[in-house]
Design a protein around this motif. Structure first.
Motif, PDB file in Angstrom:
ATOM      1  N   ASN A   5      19.525  -5.464  -3.764  1.00 21.30           N
ATOM      2  CA  ASN A   5      18.635  -4.415  -4.264  1.00 21.30           C
ATOM      3  C   ASN A   5      17.266  -4.448  -3.611  1.00 21.30           C
ATOM      4  OD1 ASN A   5      20.500  -3.373  -6.186  1.00 21.30           O
ATOM      5  ND2 ASN A   5      20.132  -5.211  -7.397  1.00 21.30           N
ATOM      6  N   GLY A   6      17.042  -5.375  -2.679  1.00 24.09           N
ATOM      7  CA  GLY A   6      15.762  -5.468  -1.997  1.00 24.09           C
ATOM      8  C   GLY A   6      14.784  -6.431  -2.643  1.00 24.09           C
ATOM      9  N   PHE A   7      15.190  -7.090  -3.737  1.00 25.25           N
ATOM     10  CA  PHE A   7      14.322  -8.045  -4.404  1.00 25.25           C
ATOM     11  C   PHE A   7      14.554  -9.443  -3.848  1.00 25.25           C
ATOM     12  CE2 PHE A   7      15.062  -4.682  -7.522  1.00 25.25           C
ATOM     13  CZ  PHE A   7      13.748  -4.285  -7.747  1.00 25.25           C
ATOM     14  N   GLN A   8      13.623 -10.345  -4.106  1.00 28.28           N
ATOM     15  CA  GLN A   8      13.780 -11.724  -3.652  1.00 28.28           C
ATOM     16  C   GLN A   8      14.983 -12.341  -4.350  1.00 28.28           C
ATOM     17  OE1 GLN A   8      10.343 -14.247  -3.839  1.00 28.28           O
ATOM     18  NE2 GLN A   8      11.596 -16.072  -4.006  1.00 28.28           N
ATOM     19  N   ALA A   9      15.871 -12.942  -3.586  1.00 26.28           N
ATOM     20  CA  ALA A   9      17.021 -13.627  -4.165  1.00 26.28           C
ATOM     21  C   ALA A   9      16.522 -14.883  -4.880  1.00 26.28           C
ATOM     22  CB  ALA A   9      18.011 -14.007  -3.078  1.00 26.28           C
ATOM     23  N   THR A  10      17.086 -15.177  -6.038  1.00 22.74           N
ATOM     24  CA  THR A  10      16.664 -16.338  -6.818  1.00 22.74           C
ATOM     25  C   THR A  10      17.693 -17.444  -6.699  1.00 22.74           C
ATOM     26  OG1 THR A  10      17.731 -15.408  -8.770  1.00 22.74           O
ATOM     27  CG2 THR A  10      15.389 -14.956  -8.494  1.00 22.74           C
ATOM     28  N   ALA A  11      17.267 -18.645  -7.001  1.00 22.42           N
ATOM     29  CA  ALA A  11      18.174 -19.784  -6.973  1.00 22.42           C
ATOM     30  C   ALA A  11      19.210 -19.625  -8.095  1.00 22.42           C
ATOM     31  CB  ALA A  11      17.378 -21.080  -7.165  1.00 22.42           C
ATOM     32  N   VAL A  22       0.849  -1.192   0.000  1.00 20.93           N
ATOM     33  CA  VAL A  22       0.000   0.000   0.000  1.00 20.93           C
ATOM     34  C   VAL A  22       0.890   1.250   0.000  1.00 20.93           C
ATOM     35  CG1 VAL A  22      -0.210  -0.119   2.532  1.00 20.93           C
ATOM     36  CG2 VAL A  22      -1.834   1.239   1.224  1.00 20.93           C
ATOM     37  N   PRO A  23       0.670   2.178  -0.947  1.00 28.39           N
ATOM     38  CA  PRO A  23       1.400   3.444  -0.892  1.00 28.39           C
ATOM     39  C   PRO A  23       0.870   4.294   0.267  1.00 28.39           C
ATOM     40  CG  PRO A  23       0.371   3.123  -3.061  1.00 28.39           C
ATOM     41  CD  PRO A  23      -0.170   2.088  -2.144  1.00 28.39           C
ATOM     42  N   ALA A  24       1.781   4.866   1.017  1.00 28.26           N
ATOM     43  CA  ALA A  24       1.405   5.726   2.147  1.00 28.26           C
ATOM     44  C   ALA A  24       2.623   6.528   2.587  1.00 28.26           C
ATOM     45  CB  ALA A  24       0.890   4.885   3.311  1.00 28.26           C
ATOM     46  N   ASP A  25       2.423   7.775   2.910  1.00 27.27           N
ATOM     47  CA  ASP A  25       3.469   8.628   3.476  1.00 27.27           C
ATOM     48  C   ASP A  25       4.740   8.655   2.616  1.00 27.27           C
ATOM     49  OD1 ASP A  25       4.327  10.413   5.505  1.00 27.27           O
ATOM     50  OD2 ASP A  25       5.463   8.803   6.483  1.00 27.27           O
ATOM     51  N   GLY A  26       4.578   8.670   1.295  1.00 27.71           N
ATOM     52  CA  GLY A  26       5.716   8.824   0.400  1.00 27.71           C
ATOM     53  C   GLY A  26       6.502   7.562   0.100  1.00 27.71           C
ATOM     54  N   GLN A  27       6.016   6.395   0.557  1.00 23.04           N
ATOM     55  CA  GLN A  27       6.683   5.123   0.277  1.00 23.04           C
ATOM     56  C   GLN A  27       5.637   4.037   0.080  1.00 23.04           C
ATOM     57  OE1 GLN A  27       9.219   4.754   3.842  1.00 23.04           O
ATOM     58  NE2 GLN A  27      10.947   4.819   2.424  1.00 23.04           N
ATOM     59  N   TRP A  57       2.161   4.493  -6.392  1.00 18.74           N
ATOM     60  CA  TRP A  57       2.776   3.193  -6.701  1.00 18.74           C
ATOM     61  C   TRP A  57       4.172   3.341  -7.276  1.00 18.74           C
ATOM     62  CZ3 TRP A  57       1.175  -0.901  -4.419  1.00 18.74           C
ATOM     63  CH2 TRP A  57      -0.144  -0.955  -3.977  1.00 18.74           C
ATOM     64  N   LEU A  58       4.576   4.560  -7.621  1.00 23.51           N
ATOM     65  CA  LEU A  58       5.917   4.804  -8.145  1.00 23.51           C
ATOM     66  C   LEU A  58       6.921   5.121  -7.033  1.00 23.51           C
ATOM     67  CD1 LEU A  58       4.988   6.985 -11.240  1.00 23.51           C
ATOM     68  CD2 LEU A  58       5.492   4.534 -11.179  1.00 23.51           C
ATOM     69  N   TRP A  59       6.437   5.303  -5.818  1.00 27.53           N
ATOM     70  CA  TRP A  59       7.329   5.607  -4.697  1.00 27.53           C
ATOM     71  C   TRP A  59       8.227   4.420  -4.385  1.00 27.53           C
ATOM     72  CZ3 TRP A  59       2.696   7.579  -1.360  1.00 27.53           C
ATOM     73  CH2 TRP A  59       2.338   8.860  -1.775  1.00 27.53           C
ATOM     74  N   SER A  60       9.325   4.682  -3.719  1.00 25.36           N
ATOM     75  CA  SER A  60      10.233   3.609  -3.313  1.00 25.36           C
ATOM     76  C   SER A  60       9.601   2.791  -2.178  1.00 25.36           C
ATOM     77  CB  SER A  60      11.580   4.190  -2.870  1.00 25.36           C
ATOM     78  OG  SER A  60      11.401   5.024  -1.742  1.00 25.36           O
ATOM     79  N   THR A  61      10.132   1.616  -1.979  1.00 26.12           N
ATOM     80  CA  THR A  61       9.608   0.696  -0.967  1.00 26.12           C
ATOM     81  C   THR A  61      10.245   0.966   0.386  1.00 26.12           C
ATOM     82  OG1 THR A  61       9.264  -0.984  -2.655  1.00 26.12           O
ATOM     83  CG2 THR A  61       9.363  -1.762  -0.388  1.00 26.12           C
ATOM     84  N   CYS A  62       9.442   0.972   1.422  1.00 16.94           N
ATOM     85  CA  CYS A  62       9.929   1.111   2.793  1.00 16.94           C
ATOM     86  C   CYS A  62      10.846  -0.075   3.106  1.00 16.94           C
ATOM     87  CB  CYS A  62       8.735   1.134   3.747  1.00 16.94           C
ATOM     88  SG  CYS A  62       9.171   1.002   5.498  1.00 16.94           S
ATOM     89  N   GLY A  63      12.071   0.200   3.493  1.00 22.38           N
ATOM     90  CA  GLY A  63      13.042  -0.852   3.782  1.00 22.38           C
ATOM     91  C   GLY A  63      12.618  -1.755   4.925  1.00 22.38           C
TER      92      GLY A  63
END
Length: 82
Positions: A71-77, A7-12, A48-54
């Motif tokens: 980079n914050g994405f799911q690591a792949t096998a 959910v986008p909220a408060d700039g993230q 939805w274009l805001w960055s993701t809260c770490g």
């Protein structure tokens, strides 16, 4: 499917375990986030274009049983693409 929703909220973009209405959290709806904040949703196209809260990202990965890559994405096998 995971028990959290983004959910986008408060700039993230945050994640929440709150029940999500059909069509997403409406703008202004108070949402409890995985980073332990209570924020009003901003269900706008721009939000939805805001960055993701770490902190939400880390907790979402913990719940999903995955680990984020650098980079914050799911690591792949090895040998598999995203």
């Amino acid at each position: 499917m995971y028990p959290f929703h983004w959910v986008p909220a408060d700039g993230q973009r945050h994640a929440s375990l709150d029940s999500r209405p059909g069509g997403g959290y409406p703008t202004g709806m108070s949402v409890s986030t995985l980073c332990e904040r209570e924020l009003p949703a901003d269900n706008s196209d721009f939000g939805w274009l805001w960055s993701t809260c770490g902190d939400c990202n880390a907790e979402a990965h913990r719940i999903a049983g995955t680990r984020p890559d650098a980079n914050g994405f799911q690591a792949t096998a090895p040998g598999r693409g995203r």
